[in-house]
Design an enzyme around this catalytic site. Sequence first.
Site, PDB file in Angstrom:
ATOM      1  N   ASP A  23     -30.166  16.195  16.527  1.00 35.42           N
ATOM      2  CA  ASP A  23     -31.097  17.175  15.489  1.00 35.42           C
ATOM      3  C   ASP A  23     -31.807  17.773  17.020  1.00 35.42           C
ATOM      4  O   ASP A  23     -33.099  18.336  16.964  1.00 35.42           O
ATOM      5  CB  ASP A  23     -32.415  16.138  14.933  1.00 35.42           C
ATOM      6  CG  ASP A  23     -31.516  14.977  13.887  1.00 35.42           C
ATOM      7  OD1 ASP A  23     -31.549  14.166  13.892  1.00 35.42           O
ATOM      8  OD2 ASP A  23     -30.082  15.822  13.915  1.00 35.42           O
ATOM      9  N   GLU A 179     -29.809  21.123   4.630  1.00 33.08           N
ATOM     10  CA  GLU A 179     -30.473  19.963   6.076  1.00 33.08           C
ATOM     11  C   GLU A 179     -30.949  21.283   6.442  1.00 33.08           C
ATOM     12  O   GLU A 179     -30.350  22.054   6.751  1.00 33.08           O
ATOM     13  CB  GLU A 179     -30.473  18.681   6.043  1.00 33.08           C
ATOM     14  CG  GLU A 179     -29.334  18.320   6.654  1.00 33.08           C
ATOM     15  CD  GLU A 179     -28.925  16.593   6.412  1.00 33.08           C
ATOM     16  OE1 GLU A 179     -29.741  15.823   5.712  1.00 33.08           O
ATOM     17  OE2 GLU A 179     -27.889  16.253   7.340  1.00 33.08           O
TER      18      GLU A 179
HETATM   19  C1  6LW Z   1     -31.849  14.470   9.940  1.00 25.38           C
HETATM   20  C2  6LW Z   1     -30.785  15.332   8.947  1.00 25.38           C
HETATM   21  C3  6LW Z   1     -30.125  15.231  10.256  1.00 25.38           C
HETATM   22  O1  6LW Z   1     -32.409  14.669  10.029  1.00 25.38           O
HETATM   23  O2  6LW Z   1     -29.637  13.514  10.031  1.00 25.38           O
HETATM   24  O3  6LW Z   1     -27.310  15.794  11.136  1.00 25.38           O
HETATM   25  C4  6LW Z   1     -31.155  13.117   9.692  1.00 25.38           C
HETATM   26  N1  6LW Z   1     -28.693  15.544  10.505  1.00 25.38           N
HETATM   27  O4  6LW Z   1     -31.462  16.707   9.502  1.00 25.38           O
HETATM   28  C5  6LW Z   1     -31.857  11.825  10.407  1.00 25.38           C
HETATM   29  O5  6LW Z   1     -30.742  12.562  12.174  1.00 25.38           O
END
Ligand code: 6LW
Length: 503
Positions: A23, A179
């Site tokens: 991230d 996300e």
């Molecule tokens: C993070 C989400 C994700 O909050 O995994 O790869 C979660 N993306 O955006 C935890 O890393």
Amino acid sequence: MVLPVPETDSTFSNPVIPGFHPDPSICRAGEDYYIACSSFEYFPGVPVFHSRDLVHWTQIGNALDRPSQLRLPQDAASSGGIYAPTLRYHDGRFWLIVTNVSGDGNLLFTATDPAGPWSDPIRLPGVHGIDPDLAWDEDGNCWCTTAGVGQVRIDPHTGETLGPPRRLWSGTPGAKAPEAPHLYRIGDYWYLLIAEGGTERCHGVSIARGRTPTGPFEPCPANPILTHRGTDHPIQNTGHADLVQAPDGSWWMVLLGVRPGGGTPGWHVLGRETFLVPVDWVDGWPVVGALSSVMPAPSWPLQPPAAEPVRDDFDVSEPAPRWISPRHRPAEDCTTKERPGWLTLNARGGSLDDADVTFVGRRQQHSSCRVRALADVAEGRGGLAVRLDEQHHYEIEVSSGEVRVRARIGPLGTVVAARPTPPGPVVLRIEVTAVHTVDDARTGPDQVSIGIEEPDGTFVELTSLDGRYLSTEVAGGFTGRVIGMFASAGSVHFDWFDYEPLV
Ligand code: 6LW
């Protein structure tokens, strides 16, 4: 497992930050770049890195290094705690926003120096969801955008929400989990970058643009602009990206990816790592370059830092920022003050099966590496461990008179080797060797050889274990292997700790 290829004067090697550094969020202040990553149940949290060339990164600290910033209760789950950060430079200050899913929700921190100290948290009770992003418009409004792609205007000095929340975009129809949003003003447009597909093999990066920070947004016709889903590319799970512009005007993307070993689909053991790839712009849309383990170097001179020493001899007042512990690390549990030049671990009582174990480790960053440590267990019991979580770890544990190797895989935990050992300090060794037989689907990613050294340095292997059981595909979760020292009873003193990359 794709192996790192040494860089040349015309190439660089991906990942640029190997090991469990997921991230990534990047910003630039003048000629200096900074990256912050998730850290989940580990304390201190949110590692912060610095670079002058985008390729070579040095950890300069952890943003959350005080209990007043990072409260992780004992019942905080592994892979709970601190989720994805956003790191920005605005108005001469650094801003960091994260979610503590095991505690206080969305939190905002500021600093004048990204190496720290960072402020105590500004709470954001009106901001819901994970993966919070910060963006300021030309009127000084601060927009906080979160996973699912909701948005609310906030006062970043007080954490107050200003106005109603709104939904900006649901991502690509049929793609799950929009996300990791990041909002940018680039040219005449506001761009909304997201991850979607979930952080496993279907992960990808998509983007939309609009004329205002609140939209409406039109999706890029070429979405996803980056994904390796459905391929046998050696770098998988690519997603969760952030953009940065270099001083020469070129654009670059950092993102997370994994390097599975042991055949297809393979097992990854180093967690989700940070990769770098160039970005061009065509007709007002970003076009992401081909991501690989060997990349054409940027046009500017590379500035490799001095190599990290193999040995940490603990001749310091505080442990280096690479050292992390599950949930918290009271100073009295892990100190160089009790025996100067040694690291003393005072057992809190739990074993590696427990949340309150006294463990301090560093991320495994290489597919093959040799870890050694000199342990004095005259006053206790402990040793070396490779840890993914409380249910997935291998360790060598020594007490006066006996040394044993224990493996915990899911519900099964057992001693797999034991032998008497003479009293006195002993050198423990864990050697991880990547297995490169990619066409043997039965072969895991690596072998974990565990043993002790005789006084003359001869290695006596007590056992060799299959590394696939310490992989994310087996254990699940969002972290990666951490290798370190632990005390399960009394006090254990470590004179030095060696981490030697072998490949
Ligand atoms: C993070 C989400 C994700 O909050 O995994 O790869 C979660 N993306 O955006 C935890 O890393």
